[in-house]
Scaffold this active site. Sequence first.
Site, mmCIF file in Angstrom:
data_model
loop_
_atom_site.group_PDB
_atom_site.id
_atom_site.type_symbol
_atom_site.label_atom_id
_atom_site.label_comp_id
_atom_site.label_asym_id
_atom_site.label_seq_id
_atom_site.Cartn_x
_atom_site.Cartn_y
_atom_site.Cartn_z
ATOM 1 N N CYS A 17 0.819 -1.225 0.000
ATOM 2 C CA CYS A 17 0.000 0.000 0.000
ATOM 3 C C CYS A 17 0.847 1.267 0.000
ATOM 4 O O CYS A 17 0.315 2.359 -0.177
ATOM 5 C CB CYS A 17 -0.951 -0.012 1.181
ATOM 6 S SG CYS A 17 -1.888 -1.526 1.268
ATOM 7 N N HIS B 208 -3.220 6.813 2.541
ATOM 8 C CA HIS B 208 -3.677 5.526 2.010
ATOM 9 C C HIS B 208 -5.042 5.230 2.640
ATOM 10 O O HIS B 208 -5.230 5.380 3.851
ATOM 11 C CB HIS B 208 -2.665 4.436 2.370
ATOM 12 C CG HIS B 208 -3.188 3.060 2.150
ATOM 13 N ND1 HIS B 208 -3.804 2.688 0.973
ATOM 14 C CD2 HIS B 208 -3.224 1.966 2.969
ATOM 15 C CE1 HIS B 208 -4.184 1.428 1.081
ATOM 16 N NE2 HIS B 208 -3.847 0.968 2.268
ATOM 17 N N ASN C 76 -10.183 -0.317 0.378
ATOM 18 C CA ASN C 76 -8.722 -0.256 0.347
ATOM 19 C C ASN C 76 -8.237 -0.814 -0.994
ATOM 20 O O ASN C 76 -8.339 -2.020 -1.238
ATOM 21 C CB ASN C 76 -8.184 -1.078 1.523
ATOM 22 C CG ASN C 76 -6.676 -1.140 1.580
ATOM 23 O OD1 ASN C 76 -5.987 -0.766 0.630
ATOM 24 N ND2 ASN C 76 -6.152 -1.624 2.687
HETATM 25 N N1 ACO Z 1 -18.347 -8.810 9.924
HETATM 26 C C1 ACO Z 1 -18.733 -9.155 11.158
HETATM 27 N N2 ACO Z 1 -17.906 -9.539 12.109
HETATM 28 C C2 ACO Z 1 -16.590 -9.565 11.804
HETATM 29 C C3 ACO Z 1 -16.091 -9.220 10.549
HETATM 30 C C4 ACO Z 1 -17.038 -8.825 9.576
HETATM 31 N N3 ACO Z 1 -16.681 -8.469 8.332
HETATM 32 N N4 ACO Z 1 -14.750 -9.336 10.551
HETATM 33 C C5 ACO Z 1 -14.393 -9.741 11.772
HETATM 34 N N5 ACO Z 1 -15.514 -9.891 12.539
HETATM 35 C C6 ACO Z 1 -15.608 -10.333 13.909
HETATM 36 C C7 ACO Z 1 -14.443 -11.195 14.348
HETATM 37 O O1 ACO Z 1 -14.669 -12.529 13.973
HETATM 38 C C8 ACO Z 1 -14.458 -11.001 15.821
HETATM 39 O O2 ACO Z 1 -15.463 -11.828 16.375
HETATM 40 P P1 ACO Z 1 -15.224 -12.548 17.796
HETATM 41 O O3 ACO Z 1 -15.068 -11.430 18.766
HETATM 42 O O4 ACO Z 1 -16.466 -13.345 17.969
HETATM 43 O O5 ACO Z 1 -13.991 -13.358 17.627
HETATM 44 C C9 ACO Z 1 -14.916 -9.548 16.003
HETATM 45 O O6 ACO Z 1 -15.556 -9.192 14.754
HETATM 46 C C10 ACO Z 1 -13.792 -8.594 16.274
HETATM 47 O O7 ACO Z 1 -12.763 -8.856 15.343
HETATM 48 P P2 ACO Z 1 -11.486 -7.986 15.278
HETATM 49 O O8 ACO Z 1 -10.589 -8.473 14.161
HETATM 50 O O9 ACO Z 1 -10.918 -7.861 16.646
HETATM 51 O O10 ACO Z 1 -12.149 -6.602 14.857
HETATM 52 P P3 ACO Z 1 -11.502 -5.181 14.885
HETATM 53 O O11 ACO Z 1 -12.340 -4.265 15.657
HETATM 54 O O12 ACO Z 1 -10.021 -5.254 15.168
HETATM 55 O O13 ACO Z 1 -11.650 -4.767 13.370
HETATM 56 C C11 ACO Z 1 -10.360 -4.615 11.385
HETATM 57 C C12 ACO Z 1 -11.052 -5.544 12.331
HETATM 58 C C13 ACO Z 1 -11.381 -3.683 10.768
HETATM 59 C C14 ACO Z 1 -9.730 -5.448 10.276
HETATM 60 C C15 ACO Z 1 -9.288 -3.821 12.175
HETATM 61 O O14 ACO Z 1 -8.426 -4.681 12.867
HETATM 62 C C16 ACO Z 1 -8.473 -2.954 11.303
HETATM 63 O O15 ACO Z 1 -8.968 -1.982 10.781
HETATM 64 N N6 ACO Z 1 -7.183 -3.279 11.153
HETATM 65 C C17 ACO Z 1 -6.366 -2.589 10.211
HETATM 66 C C18 ACO Z 1 -6.461 -3.387 9.003
HETATM 67 C C19 ACO Z 1 -6.302 -2.606 7.784
HETATM 68 O O16 ACO Z 1 -6.790 -1.504 7.629
HETATM 69 N N7 ACO Z 1 -5.572 -3.249 6.912
HETATM 70 C C20 ACO Z 1 -5.247 -2.715 5.731
HETATM 71 C C21 ACO Z 1 -4.142 -1.714 5.944
HETATM 72 S S1 ACO Z 1 -2.693 -2.233 5.408
HETATM 73 C C22 ACO Z 1 -2.902 -2.271 3.854
HETATM 74 O O17 ACO Z 1 -3.625 -1.445 3.336
HETATM 75 C C23 ACO Z 1 -2.300 -3.293 3.117
#
Ligand code: ACO
Length: 324
Positions: free
Chosen positions: A112, A250, A280
């Site tokens: 990215c 980004h 993204n």
């Molecule tokens: N829909 C519903 N529930 C979901 C989903 C979804 N799409 N995805 C995950 N969950 C659930 C999980 O299974 C988990 O359930 P559990 O508590 O029963 O185990 C719960 O939601 C919480 O999951 P987390 O992964 O802890 O959720 P979080 O609040 O951390 O959000 C996210 C996840 C959005 C991916 C976050 O970690 C994030 O934004 N991270 C940065 C990732 C990113 O932006 N990556 C790209 C940047 S780098 C690049 O661009 C290459």
Amino acid sequence: MKEVVISGIGAYVPSNIVTNEDLSAIVDTSDEWILDRTGIKERRISTGEDTSNIATKAAILAIERSGVQKEDLELIIVATITPDMCTPSVACMVQKELGAKGATAFDINAACSGFIYAIQIAESMMKIHGFKNALIIGAETLSKIIDWKDRGTCVLFGDGGGAVVLTESNTKGIINTFSKSDGSKYESLVAAAFDVENPYALNVVKRNNKVQMKGGEVFKFATAAIVEAVKEVLLNTDCNLEDVKYIVPHQANLRIIDYAAKKLNVDKEKFYVNLDRFGNTSSASIPIALNEMYEKGMLKAKDKIVLVGFGGGLTFGSVLIEWK
Ligand code: ACO
């Protein structure tokens, strides 16, 4: 030594819109969850176009707007993690489509941050080797490396491409660049390339070539990376954060951007955001956003703008530009 300006910009996204509602039909998710955790409402997903097709369309628009003749392009760099093939590079495929016969063409992979790294490389090559015009593209078809059964990742990404033409100038355009990587954390975000299978290999190793991400780790890295990259690119320049009209980050996740704005103590409005409509798009997200700002007439001569990228590798970087 001559300066380097952005002389043209363009972008292209596939027309197929996939909403959060659409995704909730294929994985256990909801519009409410995706919007609340990421800010994304919809994304564009290719229905057959590959990265080179998307890259070429973005490039054609950027070249048209630059006034540069395709024969005068001396450098083509495509930043991508989703090339059509291992070889040739997407850049060489774009070169063929454009008929830009005089250019040196190659791809880079900095995930990215790829568009930022490509600008830094191009600026250096232009200044050292005297290239007068360069085409820089960030383009992806992430849809082909997404695990469409994994709700934790498939909701985040989209396809698209953006491009700029860089041209030698007597006036300043690219004021400063910054880049840095932390390979020790590469396992936070991976998509494998090939299975290991040859007559000498002890075992056949089947690798997962779909995106796997430790979301929490990436989140933590990304927020710190934005802050460091914005501060670093302003160091040793005449420009401070108050002079910067826009920060174009980004487009990964609205919560990452909000958090970084708070840490930098700048108004959220300074950050341009369009991830709600495109998700993204990795290396393409910054030029797609910048192109949208250009098309809306937001970019005025002398505006100072910081572009900031972060992602797989882990990599991050920034570019400080003055709009021409
Ligand atoms: N829909 C519903 N529930 C979901 C989903 C979804 N799409 N995805 C995950 N969950 C659930 C999980 O299974 C988990 O359930 P559990 O508590 O029963 O185990 C719960 O939601 C919480 O999951 P987390 O992964 O802890 O959720 P979080 O609040 O951390 O959000 C996210 C996840 C959005 C991916 C976050 O970690 C994030 O934004 N991270 C940065 C990732 C990113 O932006 N990556 C790209 C940047 S780098 C690049 O661009 C290459």
